[in-house]
Structure formats: C-alpha cells, structure tokens
Design an enzyme around this catalytic site. Structure first.
Site, PDB file in Angstrom:
ATOM      1  N   GLN A  96     -60.365  23.830   8.315  1.00  0.00           N
ATOM      2  CA  GLN A  96     -59.365  24.457   9.233  1.00  0.00           C
ATOM      3  C   GLN A  96     -59.704  24.540  10.397  1.00  0.00           C
ATOM      4  O   GLN A  96     -58.903  25.083  11.341  1.00  0.00           O
ATOM      5  CB  GLN A  96     -58.996  25.794   8.503  1.00  0.00           C
ATOM      6  CG  GLN A  96     -58.379  25.615   6.954  1.00  0.00           C
ATOM      7  CD  GLN A  96     -58.112  26.840   6.272  1.00  0.00           C
ATOM      8  OE1 GLN A  96     -59.069  27.096   5.489  1.00  0.00           O
ATOM      9  NE2 GLN A  96     -57.256  27.566   6.347  1.00  0.00           N
ATOM     10  N   HIS A 168     -65.173  23.986   0.341  1.00  0.00           N
ATOM     11  CA  HIS A 168     -63.880  24.773   0.597  1.00  0.00           C
ATOM     12  C   HIS A 168     -62.470  23.822   0.520  1.00  0.00           C
ATOM     13  O   HIS A 168     -61.999  23.488   1.575  1.00  0.00           O
ATOM     14  CB  HIS A 168     -63.987  25.325   1.953  1.00  0.00           C
ATOM     15  CG  HIS A 168     -62.987  26.315   2.268  1.00  0.00           C
ATOM     16  ND1 HIS A 168     -63.165  27.787   2.277  1.00  0.00           N
ATOM     17  CD2 HIS A 168     -61.705  26.300   2.318  1.00  0.00           C
ATOM     18  CE1 HIS A 168     -62.158  28.358   2.629  1.00  0.00           C
ATOM     19  NE2 HIS A 168     -60.995  27.447   2.825  1.00  0.00           N
ATOM     20  N   GLU A 214     -62.682  29.452  -4.229  1.00  0.00           N
ATOM     21  CA  GLU A 214     -61.212  29.475  -4.920  1.00  0.00           C
ATOM     22  C   GLU A 214     -61.078  28.292  -5.792  1.00  0.00           C
ATOM     23  O   GLU A 214     -60.061  27.458  -5.572  1.00  0.00           O
ATOM     24  CB  GLU A 214     -60.225  29.635  -3.935  1.00  0.00           C
ATOM     25  CG  GLU A 214     -60.482  30.819  -2.932  1.00  0.00           C
ATOM     26  CD  GLU A 214     -59.129  31.274  -2.162  1.00  0.00           C
ATOM     27  OE1 GLU A 214     -58.120  30.314  -2.182  1.00  0.00           O
ATOM     28  OE2 GLU A 214     -58.970  32.239  -1.815  1.00  0.00           O
ATOM     29  N   GLU A 406     -63.190  36.713   1.504  1.00  0.00           N
ATOM     30  CA  GLU A 406     -62.078  36.496   2.449  1.00  0.00           C
ATOM     31  C   GLU A 406     -61.069  37.721   2.263  1.00  0.00           C
ATOM     32  O   GLU A 406     -60.790  38.155   1.060  1.00  0.00           O
ATOM     33  CB  GLU A 406     -61.376  35.035   1.957  1.00  0.00           C
ATOM     34  CG  GLU A 406     -61.834  33.960   2.529  1.00  0.00           C
ATOM     35  CD  GLU A 406     -61.220  32.866   2.322  1.00  0.00           C
ATOM     36  OE1 GLU A 406     -59.833  32.876   1.980  1.00  0.00           O
ATOM     37  OE2 GLU A 406     -61.614  31.740   1.707  1.00  0.00           O
ATOM     38  N   TRP A 454     -60.996  37.348   7.011  1.00  0.00           N
ATOM     39  CA  TRP A 454     -60.644  36.095   7.164  1.00  0.00           C
ATOM     40  C   TRP A 454     -59.534  36.184   8.382  1.00  0.00           C
ATOM     41  O   TRP A 454     -58.306  36.716   7.937  1.00  0.00           O
ATOM     42  CB  TRP A 454     -59.971  35.434   5.825  1.00  0.00           C
ATOM     43  CG  TRP A 454     -59.287  33.956   5.911  1.00  0.00           C
ATOM     44  CD1 TRP A 454     -58.110  33.788   6.335  1.00  0.00           C
ATOM     45  CD2 TRP A 454     -60.083  32.867   6.002  1.00  0.00           C
ATOM     46  NE1 TRP A 454     -57.803  32.305   6.410  1.00  0.00           N
ATOM     47  CE2 TRP A 454     -59.096  31.737   6.201  1.00  0.00           C
ATOM     48  CE3 TRP A 454     -61.429  32.361   5.690  1.00  0.00           C
ATOM     49  CZ2 TRP A 454     -59.710  30.437   6.335  1.00  0.00           C
ATOM     50  CZ3 TRP A 454     -61.776  31.226   5.595  1.00  0.00           C
ATOM     51  CH2 TRP A 454     -60.970  30.124   5.693  1.00  0.00           C
ATOM     52  N   PHE A 471     -54.525  34.035  11.172  1.00  0.00           N
ATOM     53  CA  PHE A 471     -55.390  34.998  10.242  1.00  0.00           C
ATOM     54  C   PHE A 471     -56.166  35.498  11.457  1.00  0.00           C
ATOM     55  O   PHE A 471     -57.220  36.363  10.969  1.00  0.00           O
ATOM     56  CB  PHE A 471     -55.729  34.451   9.313  1.00  0.00           C
ATOM     57  CG  PHE A 471     -55.023  34.584   7.935  1.00  0.00           C
ATOM     58  CD1 PHE A 471     -55.042  35.295   6.905  1.00  0.00           C
ATOM     59  CD2 PHE A 471     -54.188  33.321   7.696  1.00  0.00           C
ATOM     60  CE1 PHE A 471     -54.079  35.322   5.888  1.00  0.00           C
ATOM     61  CE2 PHE A 471     -53.365  33.156   6.717  1.00  0.00           C
ATOM     62  CZ  PHE A 471     -53.500  34.254   5.491  1.00  0.00           C
TER      63      PHE A 471
HETATM   64  C1  BGC Z   1     -58.340  30.010   1.514  1.00  0.00           C
HETATM   65  C2  BGC Z   1     -58.176  29.682   2.943  1.00  0.00           C
HETATM   66  C3  BGC Z   1     -56.556  30.097   3.548  1.00  0.00           C
HETATM   67  C4  BGC Z   1     -56.496  31.576   3.349  1.00  0.00           C
HETATM   68  C5  BGC Z   1     -55.017  31.811   3.655  1.00  0.00           C
HETATM   69  C6  BGC Z   1     -57.488  31.404   1.037  1.00  0.00           C
HETATM   70  O1  BGC Z   1     -57.156  31.307  -0.182  1.00  0.00           O
HETATM   71  O2  BGC Z   1     -59.534  29.813   1.084  1.00  0.00           O
HETATM   72  O3  BGC Z   1     -58.573  28.507   3.101  1.00  0.00           O
HETATM   73  O4  BGC Z   1     -56.739  29.764   4.663  1.00  0.00           O
HETATM   74  O5  BGC Z   1     -56.469  31.645   1.769  1.00  0.00           O
HETATM   75  O6  BGC Z   1     -53.964  31.238   3.305  1.00  0.00           O
END
Ligand code: BGC
Length: 525
Positions: A96, A168, A214, A406, A454, A471
C-alpha cells in the site's frame, strides 16, 4: 435509554448535535467525541442521563461494576498509564505504500492484479516484503535487499524498533499462476524458504517478526470468490487457511530451530479481531488462533465443516501447537451478532454461511454499535470492545504477549483541502479512546506490550477505496511530488509520547464480563 450504546462514546449534547438519527451517521465535520476541553487532557466522562439510586431503582436492586466502567471514567489517558517498556508506533504495508509493481523489480503480487498498477507512496515503512517476485520465490532481489538494509539501519539508528510482517496479502502472482498460490501445498515450502531468507538477511536487525497479516481477510475475501474466479466458496477458504497455518508454523519452527537463539527475537502472527455482541465470547480469528495455540481447529468448526476441512497430521499438530511468541491484534470495529438456524442436513454454500451467524451493525432498537466513520461505511467506532477482546485473549489463551499491530481511523480525504485533511481531531479522539481501552486491559493483567496506529501516512487503501480515504498520521500530496504533511494527530501523538513516565496506576475493578472458559493453551516464551 435509547442511546445506550452511544452514551459511552458521546455525551448527550454531543450526540444530539453531531449524530443524525436518519442517516445514522455523524453530521459533516463532527467529531465523535467533541466534548473534550483540550487535546491532551480527556476529562469527559461521557455521562448518560441523570439517575437517582433511591428514586429509580428498588432497594433490592443489585449494582456492580464491569470492566467497562473503567473505560467510562473521566480519567485522562497519558503515556504514564502504560509501562515504560510499552512500545508505541505506526504501521504500514509495502503493497500500500512502496511503489509500482514494475519498480525496483518488486514484481506483481495477487493484490496488484486485483487493483491494477497504481502509484503508491515511497516511504519509510515498518512492515515489508523482500523478494524478487519477477523471478520466483528462490531468487533474491538485490535492489530490494539493499533498500531494506538501509531502511532497517536507519530505523535502528533512530531508536525505532522495526516489527516486520513477511506477508501482508502480497503473495507473488508468479506463485498464483504456478500452483494457485496459497491453494497449492507447495506454498508452505516456498513461504518457509522466503522466511528463512529474511531471517538470514535481516535477523540481526529485526527482533519482531510477523508471519502473516490478517489471514482471515486474505483467505476468506480472497478465496471465497475474488482471487480464483472459481466458485468454490465452501472449500477454497479452508484450503487456503490450512496452507497458511502450515506455512506459518513451518517458518516459526525454522526461526526457532535455526535463528532465535542467536538473534534473540520473537515471532508471531497478526489477526484481525472484532467483538461480537451479545452472543460474544469469541474473537474473529479463532479459526487461526486455536490451531496455533492447541495444534488443531476448534471443535465447533470441525463439527460444522466436517469433511470439507483438511486435517493436520500428528506431526503438523505438534508443529502448530504454541507456534507464536506473541499475537498481533488488529482492531477496527465490532458487530452485533444473531444466530442463524442450523441443521446438519444443510447443503454447504460458503465459508461465510458455515458460521451460522448474522453480523449486524445495529441492535434491536436500531442503535448502531458506535458512530459510523466518515470514510468507510462499514466501520463503526467501538473502542471499548477492544478491552473485551484483550481480556478474552488473556483468559482463553493463557495470557499471551500481545501487540496491537493495527488500529486506525478512515478519514475521507477526497476533494478536501490540505487544511481540512490535516485537521484530524477525530483521529486523535479515536486513538485516545482505544488507548483507554488498552489501559483497561492492562489493569486487568493483560500482557499487552505495544500499540501501532494504522497508518504512518495516507496510502493506497484496499477494498476499492484507493486514495479517497486516508488512515495516516501524515498526509501525502501525491500530485506534488509525494510531499508529506504531518496531521494534527501526528503532533498529538508526539506530544502524548513525550509525556512523563510513571508507574501504572492500579485501580480496583470489581466484576468482569462473562468470558469463555480457558482452552488448553501452552505457555510459550
Ligand atoms: C489491513 C490494511 C488496511 C486496513 C484498513 C487492515 O485490515 O491490514 O491493509 O489498509 O485494514 O482497511
């Protein structure tokens, strides 16, 4: 008390002014916790309407306190509420943030294919990927290795502890083409080789490794429909999960057998969580957590999925059991749940259907679980339930070491001026409220040792949002040579962190929410 679930986040005045009951959203420009008098002292106690013990309740009525009362207390959150060794940071992901797939020989991964070749932001990052995906899993991308060596040196030099995620969502497209990526058994060995390479190359600089981010998002979203294009939603997510778990356990074994002693690091996995009301007591990623704790899938899962669920051999079970030094917790939102009728004769439809649960954002009176965020319609802000997740993890899984890897707020940035984007009070409130929840968990004896917001800077957002939401603690002005601007939250975070350190306050908590029985968790490091 129609506003019951809101009173914890909004004072009545703030809720009336800022919450639009028709759209069930915050009014434009409203922060969900606007009653605080100053940035760094949170004195709002989020009171509900006045009640009187003698007038409103019979004399025999029993009162107690739950762990959530601690969350409601008007105590400001400060750095000194956390142990001195507690780690604070910001997280990010290579996919990202870093670059076009064609740049620096990064090569395509499965997400590039779904998203298209998008510009991303060159930046310093804390989660990353190192491999030459253009050549396959056994090759080394010298340019990438040099880049990450410089990055890690720079971080360590500046006293920043890198915590690195090996995957990721970014499985190389080459492997997808070769053997269907994670659906192929060969993925287990290829991932282990790649992890081994990273331990070898960077293990002297990295003391915290995360194998996967995740897994449920990757395996469920990716393999119910989107990734394969084939309609096997009742089978593929399980196969993907099975291989991912084995890849995780194999690489943890490699780390423990060959590197951990000399490198003195830790290894874990990051799981996405949500608290489910009112039938709760379960974390979203039990599909992944139970196997790495106990060595096998949970009984409920085995009894529903039956012969569609791949089985672990006894050797694999042994390898999986206790394959973590810490658990990464990603937390954004929570849900109400309602059980769906189950019959053993049901024809399997999908992974999602197998859960026999309906997830709702509102309770039976139509009250949302929290204020809806500005940028992602499904993300409702529900900080207090993070404490429940953490306490549940402690009780059920033998108090593991936990990092919040996160947690963040999606801010709408499209069509906004730089001033509007950088004035992100709502993010400050969001972070504070989640820190309050973590503080509650710490006081409950949860072994949580770090919080990562995050994200470090606005980046390419998954799920089709691209660059419309941010974010970040910093904004990146992409058209203007990727110039970065710290938002108000970045200044707040810095100020918060420079606060004086003092011993953790101890506060009596009288009663706890009911939580599940501990399962047979094996103590690790
Ligand atoms: C993910 C990120 C994503 C964030 C916000 C998380 O579940 O690991 O990659 O940017 O959510 O959507």
């Amino acid at each position: 008390m129609a506003e019951s679930s809101f009173t914890s986040a909004l004072s009545p005045a703030a809720s009336q002014a800022n919450y639009d009951p028709l759209t069930k959203k915050l009014r434009a420009g409203a922060s969900y916790a606007t009653t605080r008098p100053s940035e760094d002292v949170d004195t709002s106690d989020r009171p509900s309407e006045d009640v009187d013990r003698s007038d409103d309740f019979p004399t025999s009525f029993k009162f107690g306190a739950s762990i959530f009362d601690a969350w409601r207390r008007p105590e400001p959150v400060a750095r000194s509420d956390f142990p001195p060794s507690f780690k604070f940071g910001a997280s990010s992901s290579a996919l990202q943030t870093e670059s076009y797939a064609t740049e620096g020989r990064r090569g395509h991964c499965t997400w590039d294919e779904m998203l298209g070749d998008l510009p991303a932001v060159h930046s310093l990052i804390l989660h990353f990927l190192v491999q030459d995906t253009t050549k396959g899993p056994h090759s080394i991308n010298k340019q990438g290795v040099d880049f990450y060596n410089r990055l890690l040196d720079e971080l360590n030099h500046n006293g920043i502890m890198p915590m690195v995620t090996l995957c990721h969502f970014d499985v190389p497209s080459a492997l997808q083409k070769k053997y269907n990526g994670i659906l192929g058994r060969q993925f287990v060995n290829d991932f282990n080789d790649y992890a081994n390479l990273c331990f070898q190359l960077f293990g002297d600089k990295v003391k915290h490794w995360i194998t996967f981010n995740e897994p449920s998002v990757y395996c469920e979203s990716g393999y119910q429909y989107e990734m394969t294009g084939k309609d096997e939603p009742a089978i593929y997510p399980y196969l993907a999960a099975h291989h991912l778990l084995l890849a995780h356990a194999t690489s943890v074994k490699t780390y423990r057998d060959c590197y951990q002693k000399q490198q003195n690091g830790k290894i874990g996995i990051s799981l996405v969580t949500a608290w489910f009301l009112p039938y709760s007591g379960s974390c979203h990623d039990i599909v992944y957590l139970d196997p790495i704790v106990t060595g096998d899938y949970p009984f409920s899962m085995k009894s529903i999925v039956r012969d569609r669920l791949p089985q672990f051999s006894s050797e694999e079970k042994k390898m999986l059991e206790g394959s973590y030094d810490f658990i990464g917790v990603n937390y954004y939102t929570s849900r109400y749940t309602r059980a769906l009728p189950f019959s053993p004769n049901d024809i399997p439809v999908s992974y999602a259907k197998d859960q026999y649960v309906e997830m709702l954002t509102e309770d039976k009176d139509g009250v949302p679980i929290g204020p809806q965020s500005e940028g992602m319609e499904f993300m409702y802000i529900a900080p207090k339930w993070l404490a429940s997740i953490l306490v549940n993890l402690k009780t059920k899984y033998n108090n593991p070491l936990i990092y919040i890897t996160e947690n963040g707020y999606p801010q709408l940035i499209q069509d906004k001026t730089m001033e509007e984007i950088c004035d992100d009070q709502v993010r400050i409130d969001y972070i504070k409220d989640h820190l309050v929840s973590i503080r509650t968990a710490l006081r409950e004896g949860v072994n949580v040792d770090g919080y990562f917001s995050w994200t470090l800077m606005d980046n390419m957002e998954v799920k089709g949002y691209y660059y419309t939401i941010g974010f970040g603690l910093h904004h990146v002005d992409i058209p203007n040579d990727f110039e970065r601007f710290p938002k108000k939250s970045a200044f707040w975070y810095r100020k918060f962190l420079s606060g004086k350190r003092a011993p953790l306050l101890s506060e009596p908590i009288i009663a706890k929410e009911p939580i599940m029985e501990p399962i047979n968790a094996k103590a690790t490091v």
